[in-house]
Each structure stands twice: as structure tokens, then as C-alpha cells.
Design an enzyme around this catalytic site. Structure first.
Site, short mmCIF file in Angstrom:
data_model
loop_
_atom_site.label_atom_id
_atom_site.label_comp_id
_atom_site.label_asym_id
_atom_site.label_seq_id
_atom_site.Cartn_x
_atom_site.Cartn_y
_atom_site.Cartn_z
N HIS A 1 0.70 -1.24 -0.16
CA HIS A 1 0.13 0.15 0.00
C HIS A 1 0.90 1.37 -0.36
CE1 HIS A 1 -4.20 -2.14 1.65
NE2 HIS A 1 -3.57 -3.07 0.75
N GLU B 1 0.69 3.90 1.74
CA GLU B 1 1.19 4.56 2.96
C GLU B 1 2.01 3.63 3.38
OE1 GLU B 1 -1.92 3.28 1.60
OE2 GLU B 1 -3.64 4.36 2.79
N CYS C 1 -6.64 1.92 5.18
CA CYS C 1 -7.48 0.96 5.74
C CYS C 1 -6.64 0.35 7.16
CB CYS C 1 -6.82 -0.13 4.74
SG CYS C 1 -5.24 -0.90 5.28
#
Length: 163
Positions: free
Chosen positions: A64, A66, A94
């Protein structure tokens, strides 16, 4: 639960500039065939790391945007603690990414579009505020939410057409 969306006018020009940088990373991710999410980690006005999703290209379920920028920022600082840093990300984090942001000790997360499927900053879950996980994660959502959401909608519409 309602996410921590705030009025767009509460963000300043620097916030907008940095989210535009994250949007550029999201567009680049889409061009690589990745879900278009981009992220930037900043400290004292300096970009430490910027990236888009890299799950498919790296065959990495943790790829991801992030997590990629948190790793890069940690390497840049020589520390896993990212105190004094802000993360700008185009999509509400998430659960995995929200937990990582808390572990990284970020000062603030600013996100764009709400995620009605896995959003963990108030849309589906609120792991940013859960007291069982330690000090809360300061976060605000809604910055440039429309262009961030449109990137995602267009990506998935194209994917459905090509399926």
C-alpha cells in the site's frame, strides 16, 4: 460512524500542494496498473518520501502507498519513529495502514477520499481513535476528496469494462 471529514477551506495551500503531490503518485500508480492511491510523508515542509501503490508490481500484499512511504521515510530519517511527520494520502487508510501510522508515531495523517469498504479512520472502523491501541492518531479527511475519488472511480470503471 462518520469519518473525520473537514471543510476544504480548513486546509491551507501547503496542504493542497502536498496532496496534489500524492495525487500525482496515485496517477502514476494507475498508469502501472495499480489501484490509484498515492502518499507523501513530510517533515518541516520537506518531502521525505513519496510513492503510489505497489501491490501488483511487487507481488506484495503490504505494498500500500502508505506503507511504502513510511518505510522510505524511516530509512531517510534513520528511525522508525516518524514524530514530527505528516502523511498525506489520497484515500482513507485501511486497518493495516492506520495501525502502521500509529506505530510510526506520525503527528498527523491527512487523507482525501473516504473508503466505504475498508476505511479505518471513521468510515467503516475508527482505529485512529481506538484507546486500546495507545495514543490516538491525529487525522483529518476530505482534502481534494473529489479528484482522489474520481481517479478511483475511473480506474475501477475501466477495469470493469476490460473484464
Amino acid at each position: 460512524m462518520l469519518p473525520a471529514m473537514v471543510e476544504d477551506w480548513l486546509f491551507d495551500e501547503e496542504d493542497r500542494r502536498l496532496m496534489e503531490t500524492a495525487l500525482a503518485e496515485a496517477r502514476a500508480a494507475a498508469e502501472r496498473g495499480e489501484i490509484p492511491v498515492g502518499a507523501v510523508v513530510v517533515r518541516e515542509g520537506q518531502i521525505l518520501a513519496r510513492a503510489g501503490n505497489r501491490r501488483s508490481g511487487k507481488h506484495d500484499p503490504t505494498g500500500h502507498a502508505e506503507l511504502v512511504v513510511l518505510r522510505e521515510a524511516g530509512r531517510a530519517l534513520g528511525d522508525w519513529r516518524l514524530a514530527g511527520c505528516t502523511l498525506y494520502v489520497t484515500l482513507e487508510p485501511c486497518p493495516m495502514c492506520t495501525a502502521a501510522c500509529r506505530q510510526a508515531r506520525l503527528d498527523l495523517v491527512i487523507w482525501g477520499a473516504a473508503d466505504p469498504v475498508t476505511g479505518a479512520c471513521g468510515t467503516v472502523l475508527d482505529l485512529a481513535e481506538d484507546p486500546r491501541l495507545g495514543p490516538p492518531l491525529a487525522q483529518r479527511g476530505g482534502l481534494l476528496a473529489e479528484p482522489a475519488g474520481e481517479l478511483l472511480r475511473a480506474f475501477f470503471a475501466k477495469r470493469r469494462r476490460n473484464a
